[in-house]
Design an enzyme around this catalytic site. Structure first.
Site, PDB file in Angstrom:
ATOM      1  CG  HIS A   5     126.959  69.205 -33.319  1.00 49.30           C
ATOM      2  ND1 HIS A   5     127.926  68.554 -32.588  1.00 49.30           N
ATOM      3  CD2 HIS A   5     127.515  70.363 -33.737  1.00 49.30           C
ATOM      4  CE1 HIS A   5     129.032  69.295 -32.573  1.00 49.30           C
ATOM      5  NE2 HIS A   5     128.809  70.396 -33.262  1.00 49.30           N
ATOM      6  CG  HIS A  50     125.673  73.679 -36.063  1.00 49.21           C
ATOM      7  ND1 HIS A  50     125.900  72.954 -37.203  1.00 49.21           N
ATOM      8  CD2 HIS A  50     126.826  73.615 -35.336  1.00 49.21           C
ATOM      9  CE1 HIS A  50     127.139  72.480 -37.162  1.00 49.21           C
ATOM     10  NE2 HIS A  50     127.716  72.868 -36.043  1.00 49.21           N
ATOM     11  CD  GLU A  84     148.658  67.759 -53.952  1.00 48.57           C
ATOM     12  OE1 GLU A  84     147.636  68.456 -53.787  1.00 48.57           O
ATOM     13  OE2 GLU A  84     149.469  67.978 -54.877  1.00 48.57           O
ATOM     14  CG  HIS A 116     158.728  72.540 -55.231  1.00 49.73           C
ATOM     15  ND1 HIS A 116     158.078  73.755 -55.261  1.00 49.73           N
ATOM     16  CD2 HIS A 116     158.160  71.796 -56.220  1.00 49.73           C
ATOM     17  CE1 HIS A 116     157.184  73.755 -56.223  1.00 49.73           C
ATOM     18  NE2 HIS A 116     157.201  72.578 -56.815  1.00 49.73           N
TER      19      HIS A 116
HETATM   20  C1  TPP Z   1     137.335  70.599 -41.426  1.00 53.93           C
HETATM   21  C2  TPP Z   1     136.399  71.110 -40.398  1.00 53.93           C
HETATM   22  N1  TPP Z   1     136.319  72.427 -40.182  1.00 53.93           N
HETATM   23  C3  TPP Z   1     135.495  72.905 -39.246  1.00 53.93           C
HETATM   24  C4  TPP Z   1     134.732  72.064 -38.492  1.00 53.93           C
HETATM   25  C5  TPP Z   1     133.835  72.621 -37.380  1.00 53.93           C
HETATM   26  N2  TPP Z   1     132.428  72.494 -37.817  1.00 53.93           N
HETATM   27  C6  TPP Z   1     131.664  71.499 -37.394  1.00 53.93           C
HETATM   28  S1  TPP Z   1     130.152  71.536 -38.061  1.00 53.93           S
HETATM   29  C7  TPP Z   1     130.501  72.940 -38.904  1.00 53.93           C
HETATM   30  C8  TPP Z   1     129.466  73.593 -39.773  1.00 53.93           C
HETATM   31  C9  TPP Z   1     128.887  72.624 -40.692  1.00 53.93           C
HETATM   32  O1  TPP Z   1     127.787  73.144 -41.319  1.00 53.93           O
HETATM   33  P1  TPP Z   1     126.740  72.156 -41.965  1.00 53.93           P
HETATM   34  O2  TPP Z   1     127.435  71.084 -42.691  1.00 53.93           O
HETATM   35  O3  TPP Z   1     125.782  72.985 -42.733  1.00 53.93           O
HETATM   36  O4  TPP Z   1     126.075  71.490 -40.721  1.00 53.93           O
HETATM   37  P2  TPP Z   1     124.661  71.799 -40.084  1.00 53.93           P
HETATM   38  O5  TPP Z   1     124.737  73.201 -39.555  1.00 53.93           O
HETATM   39  O6  TPP Z   1     123.677  71.658 -41.163  1.00 53.93           O
HETATM   40  O7  TPP Z   1     124.533  70.803 -39.003  1.00 53.93           O
HETATM   41  C10 TPP Z   1     131.794  73.342 -38.670  1.00 53.93           C
HETATM   42  C11 TPP Z   1     132.405  74.554 -39.265  1.00 53.93           C
HETATM   43  C12 TPP Z   1     134.860  70.690 -38.746  1.00 53.93           C
HETATM   44  N3  TPP Z   1     134.172  69.783 -38.059  1.00 53.93           N
HETATM   45  N4  TPP Z   1     135.662  70.255 -39.720  1.00 53.93           N
END
Ligand code: TPP
Length: 683
Positions: A45, A280, A430, A492
């Site tokens: 990334h 990204h 939680e 539950h």
């Molecule tokens: C809990 C979770 N869900 C999904 C992902 C997959 N994922 C990695 S980065 C991302 C998008 C994040 O967007 P942002 O924070 O705006 O990052 P940027 O595009 O600015 O690098 C996703 C959905 C993850 N790492 N963790």
């Protein structure tokens, strides 16, 4: 560059001596390493590191108090990259500032056994404080770290001796803030007024699917203001001076956490990919990397950083000075308060008091003598009552179920915005609770234990998984551990939860059957320094089981013979049971003895610990060629590996029923008669 200080305490002072190379070059060195490493791996990334480069310069070059030569120095500032997909940002910073992370490791980004895994992992890369990547959890870890700092400061600092005095900084993106856990953790951080937590929001309007305005239109500054945070809105995330000023402004607010809303462009520097979702999570591509080099005016080949830029980034001398200063102050603290200093050192080392083993043994003897038939949740509270007075590192809490899960004890003192304590009312949160607990452990100085109903373990499960992945000591207390909770009904009543938690690698899950096993399980969870433990307890009373000393000692082996067959018994079977079903197994054993069937009952409170015993022991408990029946009020599949295809499992492979516990148990076949019939069917 260095404006006057706004806050009186030591941690507010910016480091002196940071070299004044053009900040553009410092930021571009991050950009270059990030895009080149991602390109080399053809995976990763680049956009986030390129977009947060100036924020990283402002924080790491001017403010962060860390020592690359000793990443574990207790009073270092904590840095958490919650948007962990931008791992190359952290690797670049660690490399450039002088941690033991050679350039070759950056060249091996995302490759097998490199020190630069896809997402930052604690224990793999020096300087990484927590494993991040599952979005939002790093932010919650940071809340836990900031809380740990505050509690330790109040416990150990003395007038003129601020030996705990550092900040927690966190980078977070849209993804972290979209995740519900950010609400849980940040809401609580506001309530607890964690004034030394500073979060940088990478407000770039892009996530994986594209422009976030299609799915994320919150007014984030207002949201955080509503949590009671100090918000520095609308900061140009590419202007190091503006960022520097925002950080200083944050120092001036000591009674609230701060969110700095940094407006950035993802992939900044890339002529064709900046500001797009393509930046990204894909390599920019060879041509675009070349164009970016040109646009940035970065003439150096991949992975080449000019010496003067290395020199400017190098934080080793400054870091050694920070630590040296602290060591001197700690020495004077030690001279003034030797016992406190020794206790601080013990706490930060994670070592238990020397008499812990004796205490644990004494509790077991007490419970043996009392021979009480109580709910194991009550036995759990009795264990807390016995251990906690001598373990100030134990910090507990529950997700709004304290009176049910019994995680409090007579010495529990509530943590508030103003007062330190050892008990946190997490509210109904939680997941946040679990990830905050992880942060408390990662900071050092604490052994957190956090409670809810077993059925809600799913809500916080990924933080439990990360605790196991990070090999950290966190104790997850889960009560109401079966259909035995009764009238609350199938929503539950946990069915698959014990098995599902056992499936997490490195997890130790204990489901004790009475007061004695509960005491042993708690002791083991506290002693286990290299991983988390789930402790499962009943709501309902369970019978006390008699044991001799050898049996008591064998509890620690995870599975042991609780009731054996007579040596001469001709027809034999083994019943394996856990928790509330152990009593049932013992009843069936007695009934079968009357019919001339010799039955051994194996109590198996912790399957994974049993699995790690040597083969001779395992075979002595579960001999080959003898039919086996497992009894546990949960899914049956898990037990097949113990009973084989010819054995029987009495369990539940559907959802529960709402009715009094005794009725539900009977309905699902948890009766002596049914266990007897199951054993006979295997003979
Ligand atoms: C809990 C979770 N869900 C999904 C992902 C997959 N994922 C990695 S980065 C991302 C998008 C994040 O967007 P942002 O924070 O705006 O990052 P940027 O595009 O600015 O690098 C996703 C959905 C993850 N790492 N963790």
């Amino acid at each position: 560059m260095t404006a006057p200080l706004t806050a009186p305490n030591r941690a507010s002072a910016p480091p002196s001596g940071a070299s004044a190379v053009d900040t553009v070059l410092l930021a571009n060195s991050i950009r270059a390493l990030a895009m080149d490493a991602v390109q080399a791996a053809n995976s990763g990334h680049p956009g986030m590191p390129m977009g947060m480069a100036e924020i990283a310069v402002a924080l790491w070059h001017r403010h962060l108090r860390h020592n690359p030569g000793n990443p574990h120095w207790p009073d270092r500032d904590r840095f958490v990259l919650s948007n962990g997909h931008g791992s190359m940002l952290q690797y670049a910073l660690l490399h450039l500032t002088g941690y033991a992370l050679p350039l070759d490791e950056l060249k091996r980004f995302r490759q097998l056994h490199s020190m630069t895994p896809g997402h930052p992992e604690v224990g793999v890369t020096p300087g990484v404080e927590t494993t991040t990547g599952p979005l939002g959890q790093g932010l919650a870890n940071a809340v836990g770290m900031a809380l740990a700092e505050r509690l330790l400061a109040s416990e150990f600092n003395r007038p003129g001796h601020a030996i705990v005095d550092h900040r927690t900084y966190c980078f977070a993106g849209d993804g972290c803030l979209m995740e519900g856990i950010s609400h849980e953790a940040c809401s609580l951080a506001g309530t607890l007024a964690l004034g030394k937590l500073i979060v940088f929001y990478d407000d770039n309007g892009i996530s994986i699917d594209g422009k976030t305005k299609g799915w994320f239109t919150d007014d984030t500054p207002m949201r955080f203001a509503a949590y009671g945070w100090n918000v520095v809105p609308n900061v140009d995330g590419h202007d190091v001076e503006a960022l520097d000023a925002a950080i200083r402004a944050a120092y001036g607010v000591t009674d609230r956490p701060t969110l700095i809303d940094c407006k950035t462009v993802i992939g900044k520097g890339s002529p064709n990919k900046a500001g797009t979702k393509q930046a990204h999570g894909e390599a920019l591509g060879k041509d675009e990397v070349a164009l970016t080099r040109r646009a940035l005016g970065w003439p150096y080949p991949p992975f080449e950083i000019p010496q003067e830029i290395y020199d400017a980034w190098d934080a080793r001398e400054r870091g050694a000075a920070f630590e040296g200063d602290w060591q001197r102050r700690f020495a004077s603290y030690k001279a003034a308060c030797p016992e406190l200093a020794a206790e601080f050192e013990r706490r930060m080392s994670g070592k238990l008091p020397v008499d812990f083993g004796a205490r644990a043994a004494a509790l077991v003897q007490q419970q043996l003598a009392k021979a009480e038939s109580v709910a194991t949740r009550k036995a759990s509270q009795q264990a807390l009552e016995a251990f906690a007075p001598a373990l100030p590192e134990l910090i507990g809490g529950a997700a709004d179920l304290t009176g049910s899960v019994l995680t409090n004890w007579s010495g529990s003192k509530t943590v508030t915005a103003k007062e330190a304590g050892n008990y946190i009312y997490f509210g109904v949160r939680e997941f946040g609770m679990n990830a905050i607990a992880n942060g408390l452990t990662l900071h050092g100085g604490f052994i957190p234990y956090v409670g809810t109903f077993l059925t809600f373990s799913d809500y916080g499960r990924n933080a439990v998984r990360l605790a196991a992945l990070m090999k950290i000591r966190v104790i997850f207390v889960y009560t109401h551990d079966s259909i035995g909770l009764g009238e609350d009904g199938p929503t539950h009543q946990p069915i698959e939860h014990a098995a599902a938690l056992r499936l997490i690698p490195k997890m130790e899950l204990w489901r004790p059957c009475d007061t004695v096993e509960s005491a042993v399980a708690w002791a083991r969870a506290i002693e286990r320094a290299d991983g988390p433990t789930c402790l499962l307890f009943t709501r309902q009373n369970v019978p006390f089981q008699k044991r001799d000393e050898a049996q008591v000692a064998a509890i620690r082996r995870g599975g042991y013979i609780l009731g054996d067959w007579n040596e001469g018994a001709a027809r034999r079977a083994v019943i394996i049971a856990t928790g509330s079903e152990v009593g049932l197994a013992m009843g069936a054993r007695e009934a079968l003895a009357g019919e001339g069937v010799g039955v051994r009952v194996v109590s198996m409170p912790c399957t994974s610990v049993f699995d790690h015993q040597d083969e001779a022991y395992r075979r002595s408990v579960l001999p080959e060629g003898v039919p086996r029946v497992a009894v546990e009020a949960g899914v049956t599949d898990y037990w097949r590996k113990y009973v084989g295809l010819d054995g029987a499992v009495i369990g539940i492979d559907r959802f529960g029923e709402s009715a009094p516990a005794a009725t539900v148990f009977k309905f699902f076949g948890f009766t002596v008669e049914h266990v007897v019939a199951a054993v006979k069917s295997c003979l």
